[in-house]
Write an enzyme that holds these catalytic residues in place. Structure first.
Site, PDB file in Angstrom:
ATOM      1  N   ASN A  81       0.969  -1.177  -0.057  1.00  0.00           N
ATOM      2  CA  ASN A  81       0.263  -0.007   0.082  1.00  0.00           C
ATOM      3  C   ASN A  81       0.990   1.072   0.088  1.00  0.00           C
ATOM      4  O   ASN A  81       0.320   2.361  -0.428  1.00  0.00           O
ATOM      5  CB  ASN A  81      -0.805  -0.049   1.086  1.00  0.00           C
ATOM      6  CG  ASN A  81      -1.670   1.209   1.295  1.00  0.00           C
ATOM      7  OD1 ASN A  81      -2.689   1.514   0.754  1.00  0.00           O
ATOM      8  ND2 ASN A  81      -1.133   1.890   2.542  1.00  0.00           N
ATOM      9  N   THR A  85       2.976  10.915  -3.518  1.00  0.00           N
ATOM     10  CA  THR A  85       2.761  11.692  -4.816  1.00  0.00           C
ATOM     11  C   THR A  85       3.837  12.717  -4.566  1.00  0.00           C
ATOM     12  O   THR A  85       4.255  13.049  -3.751  1.00  0.00           O
ATOM     13  CB  THR A  85       1.344  12.469  -4.780  1.00  0.00           C
ATOM     14  OG1 THR A  85       1.084  13.099  -3.430  1.00  0.00           O
ATOM     15  CG2 THR A  85       0.290  11.226  -4.708  1.00  0.00           C
ATOM     16  N   ASP A  87       3.095  15.591  -7.022  1.00  0.00           N
ATOM     17  CA  ASP A  87       2.576  16.090  -8.306  1.00  0.00           C
ATOM     18  C   ASP A  87       3.108  17.566  -8.847  1.00  0.00           C
ATOM     19  O   ASP A  87       3.359  18.221  -8.227  1.00  0.00           O
ATOM     20  CB  ASP A  87       0.978  16.389  -8.097  1.00  0.00           C
ATOM     21  CG  ASP A  87       0.114  15.224  -7.400  1.00  0.00           C
ATOM     22  OD1 ASP A  87       0.754  14.167  -7.798  1.00  0.00           O
ATOM     23  OD2 ASP A  87      -1.050  15.263  -7.108  1.00  0.00           O
ATOM     24  N   GLY A 142      -0.707  16.275 -13.685  1.00  0.00           N
ATOM     25  CA  GLY A 142      -0.012  16.597 -12.587  1.00  0.00           C
ATOM     26  C   GLY A 142       0.437  15.394 -12.186  1.00  0.00           C
ATOM     27  O   GLY A 142       1.286  15.387 -11.061  1.00  0.00           O
ATOM     28  N   GLN A 143       0.260  14.324 -12.789  1.00  0.00           N
ATOM     29  CA  GLN A 143       0.679  12.883 -12.256  1.00  0.00           C
ATOM     30  C   GLN A 143       1.332  12.071 -13.164  1.00  0.00           C
ATOM     31  O   GLN A 143       1.255  10.685 -12.998  1.00  0.00           O
ATOM     32  CB  GLN A 143      -0.488  12.208 -11.350  1.00  0.00           C
ATOM     33  CG  GLN A 143      -0.841  12.987 -10.450  1.00  0.00           C
ATOM     34  CD  GLN A 143      -1.749  11.995  -9.359  1.00  0.00           C
ATOM     35  OE1 GLN A 143      -2.789  11.281  -9.782  1.00  0.00           O
ATOM     36  NE2 GLN A 143      -1.348  11.799  -8.186  1.00  0.00           N
ATOM     37  N   TYR A 146       3.310   9.409 -10.920  1.00  0.00           N
ATOM     38  CA  TYR A 146       2.275   8.597 -10.141  1.00  0.00           C
ATOM     39  C   TYR A 146       1.494   7.811 -10.917  1.00  0.00           C
ATOM     40  O   TYR A 146       1.427   6.532 -10.574  1.00  0.00           O
ATOM     41  CB  TYR A 146       1.444   9.380  -9.273  1.00  0.00           C
ATOM     42  CG  TYR A 146       0.708   8.872  -8.222  1.00  0.00           C
ATOM     43  CD1 TYR A 146       0.779   8.484  -7.129  1.00  0.00           C
ATOM     44  CD2 TYR A 146      -0.717   8.593  -8.641  1.00  0.00           C
ATOM     45  CE1 TYR A 146       0.222   7.821  -6.249  1.00  0.00           C
ATOM     46  CE2 TYR A 146      -1.889   7.940  -7.901  1.00  0.00           C
ATOM     47  CZ  TYR A 146      -1.263   7.696  -6.543  1.00  0.00           C
ATOM     48  OH  TYR A 146      -2.120   7.141  -5.351  1.00  0.00           O
ATOM     49  N   GLY A 177     -10.553   5.098  -6.264  1.00  0.00           N
ATOM     50  CA  GLY A 177     -10.563   6.168  -6.931  1.00  0.00           C
ATOM     51  C   GLY A 177     -10.103   7.206  -5.527  1.00  0.00           C
ATOM     52  O   GLY A 177      -9.381   6.924  -4.762  1.00  0.00           O
TER      53      GLY A 177
HETATM   54  N1  CAA Z   1      -6.565  18.674 -16.440  1.00  0.00           N
HETATM   55  C1  CAA Z   1      -6.261  19.499 -17.537  1.00  0.00           C
HETATM   56  N2  CAA Z   1      -5.465  20.397 -17.082  1.00  0.00           N
HETATM   57  C2  CAA Z   1      -5.300  20.957 -15.894  1.00  0.00           C
HETATM   58  C3  CAA Z   1      -5.891  20.405 -14.883  1.00  0.00           C
HETATM   59  C4  CAA Z   1      -6.645  19.077 -15.149  1.00  0.00           C
HETATM   60  N3  CAA Z   1      -7.077  18.340 -14.193  1.00  0.00           N
HETATM   61  N4  CAA Z   1      -5.497  20.732 -13.575  1.00  0.00           N
HETATM   62  C5  CAA Z   1      -4.801  21.831 -14.072  1.00  0.00           C
HETATM   63  N5  CAA Z   1      -4.655  21.687 -15.188  1.00  0.00           N
HETATM   64  C6  CAA Z   1      -4.012  22.967 -16.128  1.00  0.00           C
HETATM   65  C7  CAA Z   1      -4.470  24.323 -15.876  1.00  0.00           C
HETATM   66  O1  CAA Z   1      -5.398  24.713 -16.609  1.00  0.00           O
HETATM   67  C8  CAA Z   1      -3.191  25.043 -16.375  1.00  0.00           C
HETATM   68  O2  CAA Z   1      -3.147  25.217 -17.764  1.00  0.00           O
HETATM   69  P1  CAA Z   1      -3.005  26.496 -18.551  1.00  0.00           P
HETATM   70  O3  CAA Z   1      -1.416  26.920 -18.143  1.00  0.00           O
HETATM   71  O4  CAA Z   1      -2.801  26.214 -20.004  1.00  0.00           O
HETATM   72  O5  CAA Z   1      -3.627  27.722 -18.106  1.00  0.00           O
HETATM   73  C9  CAA Z   1      -2.063  24.305 -15.936  1.00  0.00           C
HETATM   74  O6  CAA Z   1      -2.640  23.040 -15.838  1.00  0.00           O
HETATM   75  C10 CAA Z   1      -1.454  24.468 -14.801  1.00  0.00           C
HETATM   76  O7  CAA Z   1      -2.165  24.971 -13.645  1.00  0.00           O
HETATM   77  P2  CAA Z   1      -1.712  25.591 -12.337  1.00  0.00           P
HETATM   78  O8  CAA Z   1      -1.291  27.041 -12.491  1.00  0.00           O
HETATM   79  O9  CAA Z   1      -2.718  25.368 -11.054  1.00  0.00           O
HETATM   80  O10 CAA Z   1      -0.252  24.636 -12.216  1.00  0.00           O
HETATM   81  P3  CAA Z   1       0.348  24.127 -10.853  1.00  0.00           P
HETATM   82  O11 CAA Z   1       1.896  24.062 -11.129  1.00  0.00           O
HETATM   83  O12 CAA Z   1       0.109  25.275  -9.854  1.00  0.00           O
HETATM   84  O13 CAA Z   1      -0.517  22.999 -10.281  1.00  0.00           O
HETATM   85  C11 CAA Z   1      -0.909  20.711 -10.164  1.00  0.00           C
HETATM   86  C12 CAA Z   1      -0.577  21.925 -11.017  1.00  0.00           C
HETATM   87  C13 CAA Z   1       0.123  20.265  -9.140  1.00  0.00           C
HETATM   88  C14 CAA Z   1      -1.019  19.470 -11.226  1.00  0.00           C
HETATM   89  C15 CAA Z   1      -2.202  20.868  -9.555  1.00  0.00           C
HETATM   90  O14 CAA Z   1      -3.258  21.282 -10.576  1.00  0.00           O
HETATM   91  C16 CAA Z   1      -2.653  19.729  -8.597  1.00  0.00           C
HETATM   92  O15 CAA Z   1      -2.354  19.462  -7.629  1.00  0.00           O
HETATM   93  N6  CAA Z   1      -3.615  18.820  -9.228  1.00  0.00           N
HETATM   94  C17 CAA Z   1      -4.106  17.646  -8.439  1.00  0.00           C
HETATM   95  C18 CAA Z   1      -3.514  16.457  -9.379  1.00  0.00           C
HETATM   96  C19 CAA Z   1      -4.307  15.321  -8.537  1.00  0.00           C
HETATM   97  O16 CAA Z   1      -5.512  15.044  -8.860  1.00  0.00           O
HETATM   98  N7  CAA Z   1      -3.737  14.572  -7.676  1.00  0.00           N
HETATM   99  C20 CAA Z   1      -4.114  13.426  -7.083  1.00  0.00           C
HETATM  100  C21 CAA Z   1      -3.568  13.459  -5.796  1.00  0.00           C
HETATM  101  S1  CAA Z   1      -4.393  11.817  -4.827  1.00  0.00           S
HETATM  102  C22 CAA Z   1      -4.091  10.618  -5.338  1.00  0.00           C
HETATM  103  O17 CAA Z   1      -3.104  10.600  -6.350  1.00  0.00           O
HETATM  104  C23 CAA Z   1      -4.511   9.454  -4.827  1.00  0.00           C
HETATM  105  C24 CAA Z   1      -5.133   8.790  -5.905  1.00  0.00           C
HETATM  106  O18 CAA Z   1      -4.744   7.500  -6.116  1.00  0.00           O
HETATM  107  C25 CAA Z   1      -6.376   9.043  -6.622  1.00  0.00           C
END
Ligand code: CAA
Length: 239
Positions: A81, A85, A87, A142-143, A146, A177
């Protein structure tokens, strides 16, 4: 009474899985990485012994399994487990963010399976569950790191399932999820509320809902279930 080891189990899905296994009659031990306070509180509350080591370190895994086996006997059930992350969008991701996630999530699975597999083969019994993720199936902005590890675990698990089948060793993936854990709590709230809109069930999973599937897969009676990826994601993604 079979012996089970769950990694990354100071809290969240790992801790819920360890407690569910205990409730189902297993002798259980947990591994944790660095959250000593949480792990000690968990051990005190449940009576489940907790052992610290880094799953990214193969020697630490071998030694850790030896310590666990001295306490609960040969590991018959392994739940990988432990996961992290780091990200970032790929254009902002450092090599360290890539490497750390690969080493813990994918390297940790190899190291732990390698440490128990010979014993399982000799004893002609084993149950291995590797914790995947919906994001290993669907991808997630962002992953890249991961999601690559969680997808990689599926190929690893299918291969191990093929190798273990003749020895009554099963290997499966549970792919949660978004679940109510500290890992998900670390996602920026505005991003998380967008993600929740894509979950037909309209909520996060509870750790206990994931643990329930692990208990099912590791039971003696699940001997014919091997190599599968069981999604538990409230309808977010149906591969
Ligand atoms: N889909 C597509 N594009 C996305 C997006 C998404 N879901 N989220 C953000 N973007 C895009 C934004 O629109 C932006 O695009 P532009 O530059 O063209 O405007 C670009 O990404 C950058 O966005 P930010 O300025 O917000 O970038 P950042 O560097 O500050 O952060 C990030 C980016 C770190 C990815 C942040 O959005 C984040 O943390 N996202 C969450 C990622 C996620 O879901 N992680 C899951 C963690 S939990 C887990 O992993 C458990 C599991 O198994 C489910």
């Amino acid at each position: 009474m079979r012996a089970a080891l769950v990694t990354g189990a100071s809290a969240g899905i790992g801790a819920a899985t360890a407690e569910a296994l205990l409730g189902a009659g297993y002798r259980v031990a947990v591994n944790y990485g660095s959250r000593t306070d949480l792990a000690q509180a968990f051990a005190a509350r449940t009576g489940i012994p907790a052992f610290a080591w880094n799953v990214a370190d193969p020697v630490a895994c071998r030694d850790g399994v030896a310590r666990v086996e001295a306490e609960i006997g040969p590991v018959e059930v392994l739940v990988n487990n432990a996961g992290i992350t780091r990200d970032a969008m790929l254009h902002k991701m450092s090599f360290e963010q890539w490497r750390e996630v690969i080493d813990v999530n994918l390297g940790g699975c190899f190291n732990m399976c390698r440490a128990v597999i010979e014993g399982m083969r000799e004893r002609r019994f084993g149950r291995i569950v590797n914790m995947g993720s919906v994001n290993g199936l669907s991808g997630q902005a962002g992953q890249c790191n991961y999601a690559a590890t969680k997808a990689g675990l599926i190929g690893f698990t299918k291969s191990l399932a093929l190798e273990g089948a003749s020895r009554n060793i099963t290997a499966n993936v549970v792919a949660p999820g978004y679940t109510d854990t500290s890992m998900v709590a670390a996602v920026p709230s505005e991003v998380l509320s967008q993600i929740l809109k894509s979950v037909p069930a309209g909520r996060l999973a509870t750790p206990a809902e994931i643990a329930r599937a692990v208990v099912f897969l590791v039971s003696d009676e699940s001997a014919f279930i091997t190599g599968i990826t069981l999604s538990i994601n409230g309808g977010k993604y149906m591969p």
